[in-house]
Design a protein around this motif. Sequence first.
Motif, PDB file in Angstrom:
ATOM      1  N   THR A   1       0.966   1.655   5.076  1.00 41.54           N
ATOM      2  CA  THR A   1       2.195   1.033   5.562  1.00 41.54           C
ATOM      3  C   THR A   1       2.145  -0.480   5.360  1.00 41.54           C
ATOM      4  OG1 THR A   1       1.451   2.209   7.526  1.00 41.54           O
ATOM      5  CG2 THR A   1       3.759   1.841   7.346  1.00 41.54           C
ATOM      6  N   ASN A   2       0.992  -1.087   5.563  1.00 42.39           N
ATOM      7  CA  ASN A   2       0.875  -2.536   5.336  1.00 42.39           C
ATOM      8  C   ASN A   2       1.111  -2.880   3.868  1.00 42.39           C
ATOM      9  OD1 ASN A   2       0.469  -3.584   7.830  1.00 42.39           O
ATOM     10  ND2 ASN A   2      -1.761  -3.421   7.771  1.00 42.39           N
ATOM     11  N   LEU A   3       0.615  -2.046   2.981  1.00 38.40           N
ATOM     12  CA  LEU A   3       0.824  -2.305   1.559  1.00 38.40           C
ATOM     13  C   LEU A   3       2.305  -2.235   1.207  1.00 38.40           C
ATOM     14  CD1 LEU A   3      -2.060  -0.481  -0.320  1.00 38.40           C
ATOM     15  CD2 LEU A   3      -1.624  -2.918  -0.173  1.00 38.40           C
ATOM     16  N   LEU A   4       3.000  -1.261   1.778  1.00 37.69           N
ATOM     17  CA  LEU A   4       4.425  -1.132   1.487  1.00 37.69           C
ATOM     18  C   LEU A   4       5.207  -2.320   2.029  1.00 37.69           C
ATOM     19  CD1 LEU A   4       5.009   2.675   2.077  1.00 37.69           C
ATOM     20  CD2 LEU A   4       4.842   1.461  -0.090  1.00 37.69           C
ATOM     21  N   GLU A   5       4.796  -2.863   3.174  1.00 33.43           N
ATOM     22  CA  GLU A   5       5.516  -3.984   3.777  1.00 33.43           C
ATOM     23  C   GLU A   5       5.251  -5.293   3.041  1.00 33.43           C
ATOM     24  OE1 GLU A   5       4.372  -4.011   7.839  1.00 33.43           O
ATOM     25  OE2 GLU A   5       5.423  -2.149   8.296  1.00 33.43           O
ATOM     26  N   ARG A   6       4.132  -5.401   2.343  1.00 33.00           N
ATOM     27  CA  ARG A   6       3.779  -6.652   1.666  1.00 33.00           C
ATOM     28  C   ARG A   6       4.426  -6.778   0.292  1.00 33.00           C
ATOM     29  NH1 ARG A   6      -2.544  -7.723   3.036  1.00 33.00           N
ATOM     30  NH2 ARG A   6      -2.276  -7.721   5.286  1.00 33.00           N
ATOM     31  N   ARG A   7       5.063  -5.733  -0.188  1.00 34.92           N
ATOM     32  CA  ARG A   7       5.710  -5.819  -1.490  1.00 34.92           C
ATOM     33  C   ARG A   7       6.926  -6.732  -1.407  1.00 34.92           C
ATOM     34  NH1 ARG A   7       6.818   0.114  -3.297  1.00 34.92           N
ATOM     35  NH2 ARG A   7       7.800   0.005  -1.276  1.00 34.92           N
ATOM     36  N   SER A   8       7.277  -7.312  -2.547  1.00 33.61           N
ATOM     37  CA  SER A   8       8.436  -8.201  -2.571  1.00 33.61           C
ATOM     38  C   SER A   8       9.720  -7.372  -2.456  1.00 33.61           C
ATOM     39  CB  SER A   8       8.450  -9.016  -3.867  1.00 33.61           C
ATOM     40  OG  SER A   8       8.676  -8.165  -4.959  1.00 33.61           O
ATOM     41  N   ARG A   9      10.786  -8.052  -2.130  1.00 37.65           N
ATOM     42  CA  ARG A   9      12.069  -7.365  -1.946  1.00 37.65           C
ATOM     43  C   ARG A   9      12.538  -6.674  -3.233  1.00 37.65           C
ATOM     44  NH1 ARG A   9      17.836  -8.584  -1.432  1.00 37.65           N
ATOM     45  NH2 ARG A   9      18.636  -7.250   0.220  1.00 37.65           N
ATOM     46  N   PRO A  10      12.453  -7.326  -4.414  1.00 35.97           N
ATOM     47  CA  PRO A  10      12.864  -6.628  -5.640  1.00 35.97           C
ATOM     48  C   PRO A  10      12.034  -5.364  -5.898  1.00 35.97           C
ATOM     49  CG  PRO A  10      12.725  -8.969  -6.069  1.00 35.97           C
ATOM     50  CD  PRO A  10      12.176  -8.735  -4.693  1.00 35.97           C
ATOM     51  N   GLU A  11      10.731  -5.409  -5.569  1.00 30.72           N
ATOM     52  CA  GLU A  11       9.900  -4.216  -5.758  1.00 30.72           C
ATOM     53  C   GLU A  11      10.334  -3.090  -4.830  1.00 30.72           C
ATOM     54  OE1 GLU A  11       5.653  -6.006  -7.279  1.00 30.72           O
ATOM     55  OE2 GLU A  11       5.988  -5.787  -5.153  1.00 30.72           O
ATOM     56  N   ARG A  12      10.659  -3.435  -3.594  1.00 35.25           N
ATOM     57  CA  ARG A  12      11.129  -2.409  -2.649  1.00 35.25           C
ATOM     58  C   ARG A  12      12.453  -1.818  -3.123  1.00 35.25           C
ATOM     59  NH1 ARG A  12       9.517  -6.185   1.379  1.00 35.25           N
ATOM     60  NH2 ARG A  12      11.685  -6.722   1.690  1.00 35.25           N
ATOM     61  N   ILE A  13      13.364  -2.691  -3.591  1.00 36.52           N
ATOM     62  CA  ILE A  13      14.664  -2.211  -4.078  1.00 36.52           C
ATOM     63  C   ILE A  13      14.470  -1.321  -5.298  1.00 36.52           C
ATOM     64  CG2 ILE A  13      16.829  -2.940  -5.154  1.00 36.52           C
ATOM     65  CD1 ILE A  13      16.727  -5.415  -3.330  1.00 36.52           C
ATOM     66  N   ALA A  14      13.593  -1.745  -6.210  1.00 41.81           N
ATOM     67  CA  ALA A  14      13.324  -0.938  -7.405  1.00 41.81           C
ATOM     68  C   ALA A  14      12.721   0.408  -7.018  1.00 41.81           C
ATOM     69  CB  ALA A  14      12.390  -1.686  -8.354  1.00 41.81           C
ATOM     70  N   ASN A  15      11.830   0.413  -6.050  1.00 39.82           N
ATOM     71  CA  ASN A  15      11.212   1.665  -5.607  1.00 39.82           C
ATOM     72  C   ASN A  15      12.256   2.589  -4.977  1.00 39.82           C
ATOM     73  OD1 ASN A  15       9.118   3.469  -5.234  1.00 39.82           O
ATOM     74  ND2 ASN A  15       8.731   2.733  -3.158  1.00 39.82           N
ATOM     75  N   GLU A  16      13.136   2.034  -4.152  1.00 39.60           N
ATOM     76  CA  GLU A  16      14.187   2.842  -3.543  1.00 39.60           C
ATOM     77  C   GLU A  16      15.134   3.396  -4.610  1.00 39.60           C
ATOM     78  OE1 GLU A  16      16.208   0.588  -0.555  1.00 39.60           O
ATOM     79  OE2 GLU A  16      14.369   0.224   0.586  1.00 39.60           O
ATOM     80  N   ALA A  17      15.480   2.552  -5.582  1.00 37.42           N
ATOM     81  CA  ALA A  17      16.355   3.006  -6.668  1.00 37.42           C
ATOM     82  C   ALA A  17      15.685   4.121  -7.464  1.00 37.42           C
ATOM     83  CB  ALA A  17      16.707   1.843  -7.592  1.00 37.42           C
ATOM     84  N   TRP A  18      14.391   3.974  -7.691  1.00 36.10           N
ATOM     85  CA  TRP A  18      13.656   5.012  -8.422  1.00 36.10           C
ATOM     86  C   TRP A  18      13.675   6.325  -7.635  1.00 36.10           C
ATOM     87  CZ3 TRP A  18      12.122   6.401 -12.923  1.00 36.10           C
ATOM     88  CH2 TRP A  18      11.160   7.392 -13.065  1.00 36.10           C
ATOM     89  N   GLU A  19      13.447   6.249  -6.343  1.00 31.74           N
ATOM     90  CA  GLU A  19      13.462   7.456  -5.509  1.00 31.74           C
ATOM     91  C   GLU A  19      14.830   8.129  -5.547  1.00 31.74           C
ATOM     92  OE1 GLU A  19      10.904   8.895  -4.140  1.00 31.74           O
ATOM     93  OE2 GLU A  19       9.599   7.302  -4.895  1.00 31.74           O
ATOM     94  N   HIS A  20      15.894   7.339  -5.476  1.00 29.86           N
ATOM     95  CA  HIS A  20      17.244   7.901  -5.538  1.00 29.86           C
ATOM     96  C   HIS A  20      17.503   8.557  -6.892  1.00 29.86           C
ATOM     97  CE1 HIS A  20      18.780   6.605  -1.690  1.00 29.86           C
ATOM     98  NE2 HIS A  20      18.352   5.361  -1.906  1.00 29.86           N
ATOM     99  N   LEU A  21      17.081   7.879  -7.957  1.00 33.25           N
ATOM    100  CA  LEU A  21      17.279   8.433  -9.303  1.00 33.25           C
ATOM    101  C   LEU A  21      16.522   9.744  -9.493  1.00 33.25           C
ATOM    102  CD1 LEU A  21      17.108   5.261 -11.539  1.00 33.25           C
ATOM    103  CD2 LEU A  21      19.034   6.806 -11.327  1.00 33.25           C
ATOM    104  N   THR A  22      15.262   9.761  -9.092  1.00 38.12           N
ATOM    105  CA  THR A  22      14.473  10.989  -9.288  1.00 38.12           C
ATOM    106  C   THR A  22      15.016  12.133  -8.438  1.00 38.12           C
ATOM    107  OG1 THR A  22      12.861  10.222  -7.651  1.00 38.12           O
ATOM    108  CG2 THR A  22      12.350   9.837  -9.985  1.00 38.12           C
TER     109      THR A  22
END
Length: 135
Positions: free
Chosen positions: A4-25
């Motif tokens: 959870t700490n690793l996920l919180e330390r990511r930058s905002r664009p990385e979090r947005i990209a990860n969420e977009a990837w999850e939605h796409l998949t």
Amino acid sequence: MFGTNLLERRSRPERIANEAWEHLTSAVHSAGDSVLDTARSARRNSAGLADDAGDLVGTAADEARRRAVLAFDALAGRRPALPWTLLIGATLVGAAIGWAAASATRAALSRDDRAADDIEFVDVDRPNSPVGLDG
């Protein structure tokens, strides 16, 4: 907890990209599942139609996955790779065209050299020349 700490330390664009990837998949998987169910029912109804639909479903799912990967890369800020196959092919075609043009030019020049040796000049007397060169 560590994850959870690793996920919180990511930058905002990385979090947005990860969420977009999850939605796409998830969209690709759900679309693929519903299309596969439709193909299965069509296969039960007619064998020929189902074979064509199965091929189409596989192609559509592959294309959707390819586009999802490209979209994720674009969101992550990665540039697409150079199309090396296309570049090498264009280079080879250009070299072949250049070689053909050079060969044609050499052949035309050698023909002109042979033709120049065969030219015979004739002296013609013209009576009543206005320039007065005959006299």
